[in-house]
Motif scaffolding. Sequence first.
Motif, PDB file in Angstrom:
ATOM      1  N   ARG A 124       1.645  -1.593 -10.228  1.00  0.00           N
ATOM      2  CA  ARG A 124       3.044  -1.717 -10.675  1.00  0.00           C
ATOM      3  C   ARG A 124       3.635  -3.042 -10.218  1.00  0.00           C
ATOM      4  O   ARG A 124       4.250  -3.770 -10.998  1.00  0.00           O
ATOM      5  CB  ARG A 124       3.867  -0.551 -10.122  1.00  0.00           C
ATOM      6  CG  ARG A 124       5.341  -0.596 -10.529  1.00  0.00           C
ATOM      7  CD  ARG A 124       6.146   0.503  -9.853  1.00  0.00           C
ATOM      8  NE  ARG A 124       6.149   0.436  -8.405  1.00  0.00           N
ATOM      9  CZ  ARG A 124       6.900  -0.400  -7.673  1.00  0.00           C
ATOM     10  NH1 ARG A 124       7.684  -1.277  -8.262  1.00  0.00           N
ATOM     11  NH2 ARG A 124       6.846  -0.373  -6.354  1.00  0.00           N
ATOM     12  N   ILE A 125       3.401  -3.378  -8.961  1.00  0.00           N
ATOM     13  CA  ILE A 125       3.940  -4.632  -8.420  1.00  0.00           C
ATOM     14  C   ILE A 125       3.272  -5.827  -9.091  1.00  0.00           C
ATOM     15  O   ILE A 125       3.936  -6.786  -9.505  1.00  0.00           O
ATOM     16  CB  ILE A 125       3.763  -4.667  -6.888  1.00  0.00           C
ATOM     17  CG1 ILE A 125       4.668  -3.610  -6.242  1.00  0.00           C
ATOM     18  CG2 ILE A 125       4.066  -6.059  -6.332  1.00  0.00           C
ATOM     19  CD1 ILE A 125       4.355  -3.334  -4.772  1.00  0.00           C
ATOM     20  N   ALA A 126       1.953  -5.776  -9.237  1.00  0.00           N
ATOM     21  CA  ALA A 126       1.218  -6.903  -9.834  1.00  0.00           C
ATOM     22  C   ALA A 126       1.598  -7.113 -11.297  1.00  0.00           C
ATOM     23  O   ALA A 126       1.694  -8.254 -11.761  1.00  0.00           O
ATOM     24  CB  ALA A 126      -0.282  -6.669  -9.710  1.00  0.00           C
ATOM     25  N   LEU A 127       1.813  -6.044 -12.041  1.00  0.00           N
ATOM     26  CA  LEU A 127       2.148  -6.172 -13.464  1.00  0.00           C
ATOM     27  C   LEU A 127       3.551  -6.722 -13.694  1.00  0.00           C
ATOM     28  O   LEU A 127       3.848  -7.225 -14.783  1.00  0.00           O
ATOM     29  CB  LEU A 127       1.996  -4.816 -14.165  1.00  0.00           C
ATOM     30  CG  LEU A 127       0.550  -4.354 -14.325  1.00  0.00           C
ATOM     31  CD1 LEU A 127       0.492  -2.926 -14.845  1.00  0.00           C
ATOM     32  CD2 LEU A 127      -0.235  -5.306 -15.212  1.00  0.00           C
ATOM     33  N   ARG A 128       4.396  -6.686 -12.698  1.00  0.00           N
ATOM     34  CA  ARG A 128       5.733  -7.290 -12.823  1.00  0.00           C
ATOM     35  C   ARG A 128       5.664  -8.807 -12.786  1.00  0.00           C
ATOM     36  O   ARG A 128       6.514  -9.475 -13.358  1.00  0.00           O
ATOM     37  CB  ARG A 128       6.631  -6.824 -11.678  1.00  0.00           C
ATOM     38  CG  ARG A 128       7.171  -5.451 -11.835  1.00  0.00           C
ATOM     39  CD  ARG A 128       8.278  -5.167 -10.844  1.00  0.00           C
ATOM     40  NE  ARG A 128       8.302  -6.089  -9.703  1.00  0.00           N
ATOM     41  CZ  ARG A 128       8.675  -5.756  -8.489  1.00  0.00           C
ATOM     42  NH1 ARG A 128       9.063  -4.531  -8.234  1.00  0.00           N
ATOM     43  NH2 ARG A 128       8.685  -6.632  -7.513  1.00  0.00           N
ATOM     44  N   LYS A 142      10.926 -10.573  -5.764  1.00  0.00           N
ATOM     45  CA  LYS A 142      11.172 -10.563  -4.321  1.00  0.00           C
ATOM     46  C   LYS A 142      10.078  -9.757  -3.634  1.00  0.00           C
ATOM     47  O   LYS A 142       9.593  -8.764  -4.188  1.00  0.00           O
ATOM     48  CB  LYS A 142      12.539  -9.954  -4.015  1.00  0.00           C
ATOM     49  CG  LYS A 142      13.681 -10.802  -4.507  1.00  0.00           C
ATOM     50  CD  LYS A 142      15.002 -10.168  -4.170  1.00  0.00           C
ATOM     51  CE  LYS A 142      16.128 -11.054  -4.697  1.00  0.00           C
ATOM     52  NZ  LYS A 142      17.432 -10.439  -4.495  1.00  0.00           N
ATOM     53  N   PRO A 143       9.696 -10.156  -2.434  1.00  0.00           N
ATOM     54  CA  PRO A 143       8.712  -9.355  -1.691  1.00  0.00           C
ATOM     55  C   PRO A 143       9.211  -7.924  -1.527  1.00  0.00           C
ATOM     56  O   PRO A 143      10.405  -7.677  -1.372  1.00  0.00           O
ATOM     57  CB  PRO A 143       8.609 -10.068  -0.339  1.00  0.00           C
ATOM     58  CG  PRO A 143       9.096 -11.449  -0.601  1.00  0.00           C
ATOM     59  CD  PRO A 143      10.116 -11.333  -1.708  1.00  0.00           C
ATOM     60  N   GLU A 144       8.281  -7.003  -1.577  1.00  0.00           N
ATOM     61  CA  GLU A 144       8.630  -5.584  -1.514  1.00  0.00           C
ATOM     62  C   GLU A 144       7.777  -4.915  -0.450  1.00  0.00           C
ATOM     63  O   GLU A 144       6.574  -5.137  -0.386  1.00  0.00           O
ATOM     64  CB  GLU A 144       8.353  -4.956  -2.879  1.00  0.00           C
ATOM     65  CG  GLU A 144       8.731  -3.532  -3.018  1.00  0.00           C
ATOM     66  CD  GLU A 144       8.507  -3.014  -4.440  1.00  0.00           C
ATOM     67  OE1 GLU A 144       8.330  -1.793  -4.565  1.00  0.00           O
ATOM     68  OE2 GLU A 144       8.495  -3.805  -5.395  1.00  0.00           O
ATOM     69  N   THR A 145       8.401  -4.120   0.375  1.00  0.00           N
ATOM     70  CA  THR A 145       7.679  -3.327   1.362  1.00  0.00           C
ATOM     71  C   THR A 145       7.721  -1.873   0.927  1.00  0.00           C
ATOM     72  O   THR A 145       8.798  -1.345   0.645  1.00  0.00           O
ATOM     73  CB  THR A 145       8.310  -3.468   2.758  1.00  0.00           C
ATOM     74  OG1 THR A 145       8.264  -4.847   3.143  1.00  0.00           O
ATOM     75  CG2 THR A 145       7.574  -2.623   3.778  1.00  0.00           C
ATOM     76  N   LEU A 146       6.566  -1.268   0.870  1.00  0.00           N
ATOM     77  CA  LEU A 146       6.474   0.122   0.461  1.00  0.00           C
ATOM     78  C   LEU A 146       5.627   0.856   1.487  1.00  0.00           C
ATOM     79  O   LEU A 146       4.492   0.458   1.767  1.00  0.00           O
ATOM     80  CB  LEU A 146       5.826   0.209  -0.929  1.00  0.00           C
ATOM     81  CG  LEU A 146       5.686   1.577  -1.530  1.00  0.00           C
ATOM     82  CD1 LEU A 146       7.047   2.220  -1.759  1.00  0.00           C
ATOM     83  CD2 LEU A 146       4.942   1.474  -2.850  1.00  0.00           C
ATOM     84  N   VAL A 147       6.171   1.896   2.074  1.00  0.00           N
ATOM     85  CA  VAL A 147       5.447   2.672   3.074  1.00  0.00           C
ATOM     86  C   VAL A 147       5.111   4.027   2.452  1.00  0.00           C
ATOM     87  O   VAL A 147       6.004   4.767   2.035  1.00  0.00           O
ATOM     88  CB  VAL A 147       6.284   2.870   4.359  1.00  0.00           C
ATOM     89  CG1 VAL A 147       5.531   3.738   5.356  1.00  0.00           C
ATOM     90  CG2 VAL A 147       6.640   1.518   4.964  1.00  0.00           C
ATOM     91  N   LEU A 148       3.828   4.319   2.361  1.00  0.00           N
ATOM     92  CA  LEU A 148       3.369   5.599   1.843  1.00  0.00           C
ATOM     93  C   LEU A 148       2.932   6.465   3.009  1.00  0.00           C
ATOM     94  O   LEU A 148       2.234   5.997   3.905  1.00  0.00           O
ATOM     95  CB  LEU A 148       2.202   5.397   0.871  1.00  0.00           C
ATOM     96  CG  LEU A 148       2.485   4.507  -0.330  1.00  0.00           C
ATOM     97  CD1 LEU A 148       1.222   4.316  -1.152  1.00  0.00           C
ATOM     98  CD2 LEU A 148       3.594   5.101  -1.182  1.00  0.00           C
TER      99      LEU A 148
END
Length: 162
Positions: free
Chosen positions: A111-115, A124-130
Amino acid sequence: MEGYRSALVQAGLKITDDYVITEHKGDVGTKQGGAEAMRQLLSLEPRPYGLFCFNDPLAMGAMNYALDQGVRIPEDLAVVGCGNLHYDDSLRVPLSSIDQHSRRIGEEAARIALRIPNSKTPPKPETLVLQSELVVRESTQRRTLKNASKKARTGVKQIQNC
């Protein structure tokens, strides 16, 4: 390693470096690496009663070696892997494992790469914690001593009644 050391300190336990075996090869030959690490751990006194491996194949190699040496899992040694492979419940002793939700990691990365190619400005950099999840299987399910001794007494009684 920080988490391991911190947990031992919080539990009031001594940190013993002999119980930490570092695998430098990553995923290459991890079953063999697990067996070799278990060989080293079983030579220690006292033997460890719990084992955490950074991936499931390493844990499988360690468990197979331990079982071949007569170590009972989970009675003598509890084992946890990491990765929750689809066949963990099919092993000689089904392996408890940390599920990192690899599929979800891949979905979020995609999802992030396809944007990126569709954006006029860099995203913008995104932090995602799973959240990870412990999947408990037989490799860590010890019976309580009370239940174990009750079963042992029942077993003796049944033999005497035959």
